[in-house]
Design a protein around this motif. Structure first.
Motif, PDB file in Angstrom:
ATOM      1  N   LEU A 179      18.811  17.962  27.278  1.00  0.00           N
ATOM      2  CA  LEU A 179      19.784  17.658  26.233  1.00  0.00           C
ATOM      3  C   LEU A 179      19.445  16.342  25.548  1.00  0.00           C
ATOM      4  CD1 LEU A 179      22.385  18.231  24.685  1.00  0.00           C
ATOM      5  CD2 LEU A 179      23.621  17.050  26.520  1.00  0.00           C
ATOM      6  N   TYR A 180      19.111  15.323  26.315  1.00  0.00           N
ATOM      7  CA  TYR A 180      18.773  14.037  25.720  1.00  0.00           C
ATOM      8  C   TYR A 180      17.467  14.103  24.938  1.00  0.00           C
ATOM      9  CZ  TYR A 180      22.621  12.002  28.299  1.00  0.00           C
ATOM     10  OH  TYR A 180      23.863  11.705  28.773  1.00  0.00           O
ATOM     11  N   ASP A 181      16.511  14.879  25.434  1.00  0.00           N
ATOM     12  CA  ASP A 181      15.268  15.057  24.674  1.00  0.00           C
ATOM     13  C   ASP A 181      15.556  15.770  23.362  1.00  0.00           C
ATOM     14  OD1 ASP A 181      13.802  13.805  26.600  1.00  0.00           O
ATOM     15  OD2 ASP A 181      12.963  15.633  27.455  1.00  0.00           O
ATOM     16  N   TRP A 182      16.409  16.782  23.408  1.00  0.00           N
ATOM     17  CA  TRP A 182      16.790  17.520  22.204  1.00  0.00           C
ATOM     18  C   TRP A 182      17.454  16.577  21.200  1.00  0.00           C
ATOM     19  CZ3 TRP A 182      21.376  18.730  19.693  1.00  0.00           C
ATOM     20  CH2 TRP A 182      21.297  19.764  18.751  1.00  0.00           C
ATOM     21  N   MET A 183      18.372  15.729  21.693  1.00  0.00           N
ATOM     22  CA  MET A 183      19.051  14.773  20.806  1.00  0.00           C
ATOM     23  C   MET A 183      18.071  13.737  20.258  1.00  0.00           C
ATOM     24  SD  MET A 183      22.123  15.362  20.091  1.00  0.00           S
ATOM     25  CE  MET A 183      22.684  13.800  19.499  1.00  0.00           C
ATOM     26  N   ALA A 184      17.162  13.253  21.097  1.00  0.00           N
ATOM     27  CA  ALA A 184      16.168  12.283  20.626  1.00  0.00           C
ATOM     28  C   ALA A 184      15.315  12.894  19.524  1.00  0.00           C
ATOM     29  CB  ALA A 184      15.294  11.820  21.793  1.00  0.00           C
ATOM     30  N   GLN A 185      14.956  14.159  19.698  1.00  0.00           N
ATOM     31  CA  GLN A 185      14.148  14.847  18.689  1.00  0.00           C
ATOM     32  C   GLN A 185      14.912  14.953  17.372  1.00  0.00           C
ATOM     33  OE1 GLN A 185      11.124  15.720  19.759  1.00  0.00           O
ATOM     34  NE2 GLN A 185      10.341  17.004  18.148  1.00  0.00           N
ATOM     35  N   ARG A 186      16.188  15.294  17.450  1.00  0.00           N
ATOM     36  CA  ARG A 186      16.984  15.472  16.220  1.00  0.00           C
ATOM     37  C   ARG A 186      17.287  14.148  15.540  1.00  0.00           C
ATOM     38  NH1 ARG A 186      15.174  19.371  18.583  1.00  0.00           N
ATOM     39  NH2 ARG A 186      15.817  21.470  18.053  1.00  0.00           N
ATOM     40  N   VAL A 187      17.674  13.136  16.316  1.00  0.00           N
ATOM     41  CA  VAL A 187      17.997  11.837  15.732  1.00  0.00           C
ATOM     42  C   VAL A 187      16.740  11.210  15.119  1.00  0.00           C
ATOM     43  CG1 VAL A 187      18.734   9.474  16.281  1.00  0.00           C
ATOM     44  CG2 VAL A 187      20.009  11.431  17.184  1.00  0.00           C
ATOM     45  N   SER A 188      15.625  11.300  15.823  1.00  0.00           N
ATOM     46  CA  SER A 188      14.385  10.733  15.276  1.00  0.00           C
ATOM     47  C   SER A 188      13.955  11.474  14.017  1.00  0.00           C
ATOM     48  CB  SER A 188      13.272  10.750  16.323  1.00  0.00           C
ATOM     49  OG  SER A 188      12.934  12.069  16.706  1.00  0.00           O
ATOM     50  N   ALA A 189      14.203  12.775  13.954  1.00  0.00           N
ATOM     51  CA  ALA A 189      13.873  13.536  12.744  1.00  0.00           C
ATOM     52  C   ALA A 189      14.720  13.072  11.561  1.00  0.00           C
ATOM     53  CB  ALA A 189      14.074  15.031  12.992  1.00  0.00           C
ATOM     54  N   VAL A 190      15.977  12.767  11.797  1.00  0.00           N
ATOM     55  CA  VAL A 190      16.850  12.278  10.722  1.00  0.00           C
ATOM     56  C   VAL A 190      16.382  10.906  10.241  1.00  0.00           C
ATOM     57  CG1 VAL A 190      19.202  11.499  10.200  1.00  0.00           C
ATOM     58  CG2 VAL A 190      18.842  13.655  11.417  1.00  0.00           C
ATOM     59  N   VAL A 191      16.027  10.027  11.173  1.00  0.00           N
ATOM     60  CA  VAL A 191      15.530   8.693  10.797  1.00  0.00           C
ATOM     61  C   VAL A 191      14.248   8.821   9.975  1.00  0.00           C
ATOM     62  CG1 VAL A 191      14.570   6.538  11.684  1.00  0.00           C
ATOM     63  CG2 VAL A 191      16.628   7.506  12.718  1.00  0.00           C
ATOM     64  N   LEU A 192      13.323   9.665  10.438  1.00  0.00           N
ATOM     65  CA  LEU A 192      12.063   9.855   9.711  1.00  0.00           C
ATOM     66  C   LEU A 192      12.295  10.466   8.337  1.00  0.00           C
ATOM     67  CD1 LEU A 192       9.798  11.072  12.643  1.00  0.00           C
ATOM     68  CD2 LEU A 192       9.654   8.889  11.425  1.00  0.00           C
TER      69      LEU A 192
END
Length: 122
Positions: free
Chosen positions: A13-26
């Motif tokens: 779950l945290y990896d999934w969230m990290a992937q999504r949040v980092s995608a938004v920042v990028l």
């Protein structure tokens, strides 16, 4: 339950969230850069240097580099655990997976340090 010590947060779950949040920042970073380039069609070195001389832009760029590292790590970890398996590689899968993840980690760290040196002029 099997836990892996090489994923970013030891939780899917945290990896999934990290992937999504980092995608938004990028996405925000690159949309800003594209918008800046469109708004300044004849941009020269002085304007580009002026943009990156601002601390807010350096911090935004640093945040984008951290996001890129996190995003890449989760993605490469997922690829290594999905495709570098015992069924695909036999008994050497664990060693190959560890080597792959180590090379990815070292490369990401080197690119991050290099980016910080470029960004902050160290």
């Amino acid at each position: 339950m099997v836990t892996s010590v090489t994923n970013l947060s030891r939780s899917g779950l945290y990896d999934w969230m990290a992937q999504r949040v980092s995608a938004v920042v990028l996405a925000a970073y690159f949309i800003f850069l594209i918008g800046y380039l469109v708004a300044n069609p004849g941009i020269d070195y002085t304007q580009w240097h002026g943009l990156f001389a601002n601390n807010w832009m350096r911090i935004f760029s640093l945040l984008a580099m951290v996001a890129l590292g996190a995003h890449a790590w989760v993605g490469m970890w997922t690829i290594s655990t999905d495709y570098l398996t015992h069924m695909a590689l036999g008994k050497s899968a664990t060693a190959v997976r560890f080597l792959f993840q180590a090379v990815c980690g070292v490369a990401m760290f080197a690119y991050f340090v290099w980016g910080v040196q470029i960004l902050w002029g160290i």
